[in-house]
Write an enzyme that holds these catalytic residues in place. Sequence first.
Site, PDB file in Angstrom:
ATOM      1  N   LYS A   1      90.346  17.210 -13.495  1.00 41.70           N
ATOM      2  CA  LYS A   1      90.261  17.852 -14.828  1.00 41.70           C
ATOM      3  C   LYS A   1      91.279  18.576 -15.170  1.00 41.70           C
ATOM      4  O   LYS A   1      92.043  19.612 -14.832  1.00 41.70           O
ATOM      5  CB  LYS A   1      89.288  19.133 -14.571  1.00 41.70           C
ATOM      6  CG  LYS A   1      88.469  19.565 -15.702  1.00 41.70           C
ATOM      7  CD  LYS A   1      87.399  18.301 -16.345  1.00 41.70           C
ATOM      8  CE  LYS A   1      86.767  19.054 -17.273  1.00 41.70           C
ATOM      9  NZ  LYS A   1      85.735  18.068 -17.913  1.00 41.70           N
TER      10      LYS A   1
ATOM     11  N   SER B   1      81.906  14.922 -20.010  1.00 37.94           N
ATOM     12  CA  SER B   1      81.869  16.492 -19.824  1.00 37.94           C
ATOM     13  C   SER B   1      80.256  16.585 -20.512  1.00 37.94           C
ATOM     14  O   SER B   1      79.314  16.434 -20.260  1.00 37.94           O
ATOM     15  CB  SER B   1      82.964  17.010 -20.309  1.00 37.94           C
ATOM     16  OG  SER B   1      83.204  18.096 -19.379  1.00 37.94           O
TER      17      SER B   1
END
Length: 612
Positions: free
Chosen positions: A199, A393
């Site tokens: 991330k 996501s």
Amino acid sequence: MKSFFKTLFASFLGSALLLILLFIILVTSLISSMASSTETKVSLKPQTVLYMNLNYEIPDRTSPNSLGITLSGMNFNFTETDLAGMNDIMNNIKAAANDPNISGILLELSTIMTSYANIEEIRNQLIEFKKSGKFIISYAEAYSQYAYYLATVSDKIYMLADGVLDIHGLASQPMFYKHLFEKLDIEMQIIRPENNKFKSAVEPYFLDKMSEANREQTSVLWNSVWNKICSDISISRNISVDKINQFADDLTLLFDSKAALDNNFIDGLKYRDEIIAELHNLTNTANNKKINIIKNTQYAKVRPELYEGEDKIAIIYASGQIIDGEGDETTIGSTTLSEALRQARTDKKVKAIVMRVNSPGGSAVASEVIRREVELAAKEKPFIVSMGNYAASGGYWISSSSDYIFADPTTLTGSIGVFGTVPNLEGFMTDKIGLSFDVVKTNENSDFGSIVKPMTPYQLKMMQKHVTNTYDDFITLVSTERNLSKTFVDSIAQGRVWSGADAIEIGLVDELGGIEKAIAYAAKEANLQAYSIKEYPKQEDIFESLFKTETQEYYAKSFIKNKLNDKYQYFEAIERLNKIEGVQALMPFMYSTNTLSIIYYDYHIRTKTDIR
């Protein structure tokens, strides 16, 4: 002082009158244009060529504003720009294959402002069209890499003799702020689960180059997408993948149009009048007669009916960043999309649902609100997800409870991870610009969320706990819904973005294919032989939306985009940040269709504060 207020009032009055004048011009032009459009009916004649100019930012579905309103400078212009969405583009190609009045398709391509996933779906539909025996030819004064990829489906590819063919591969060039923040004395307090190494959106704040994990992720991702592009071009043009990569490496095609012709990348170097002459020949139209041309948005009004039946398949469009509350054509509002899902679920004529997801994610809370509605709908009727350009996501979060997931090979998906950042501007405010702050509070943490002081160890601890719990919720959800072990999900999660081609190998999607495949699968699951399509959320026409703030923002953005061109991506990145509140499940980057650069997004955990 009196003269100051006079000047201020005069300035305000002048601006207000200008806005009112512009508004009157807009409404008058709209009414006039609509009146004229109702008088001129679109007719479809034999030997017609379907003309597709796709050099614009292709939305998921055509706007009800069929007038093609654009902004140029400070003037409102009503143009004939073809702004068909993916829904009409795909249906037009499908209908044209069996329409006796359509002789073939002319693609005029230069720079297509969409991703490879959308282009791939259009390309595959054109491949189906070719089975009809009708022609497809492409023409451009210059081809961008995106445009050329689509053009390779054509029977013939033509380019201006002085044109360029841009084949150079894919690249990312992220920007890092570490040294800038050090100079400005700004600290970015970062909260993320320890193992969310992929991330990478926060890396620009504390690194001055990509981490090895991010470099690995990006390399695997772009190589997967590029290999698919090269493979498709190789098959269509009978050029080896090695040769394509050789020309991408040395940039020869960018500067030598003759080399593009000699190496079979194109079929001819021609002027526009020569293309017109070829269309005369292909349509058996006399040279002294005008060729019948029809545009996408025009053909959508007269094409043969594709879907007929009392039973319906609902197509629900989930496009844009996921936010709390109301959404619009470019954002997914939890309230708006949830209502659309409920309407489709409770409509007895709707026998199956296809949700088209084209989203990099956003608010974790909003994502869960939407996912719950997906779960409820999937209990009552077949629920299929079709992933477009992005379904990452939060975009993956809302897809996870569906019955079956389709993705294109070049779809960007996964990015299962969360984190937050809270800026501390104390050093910048005090040492750089001479501002200081004090506080009076009733409770220990009443000033939590302040950006002019660092968080306390306790606040950091609580934030860390919250973000870690949200990540655990995410991987638990995926584990349960995809029937995968939680340990395995964690290993492929950690914020990592996958291409659709790789996602199918690890169980994140079920099948490769576009929305046409998803609709066919939904029909099969619902045992439907004949059906019609119903689209959600309901679109407002131009007059319904004219007085809404969102419409004003749309035209403001159009003006900015017109001025900034390919630099608009940076403005868009800032705008996305302004919509962020709460824990975010948002993809760490987007790639620009024009520059192939990566834009990194900061996933804030923000609190609303009033300064009085």
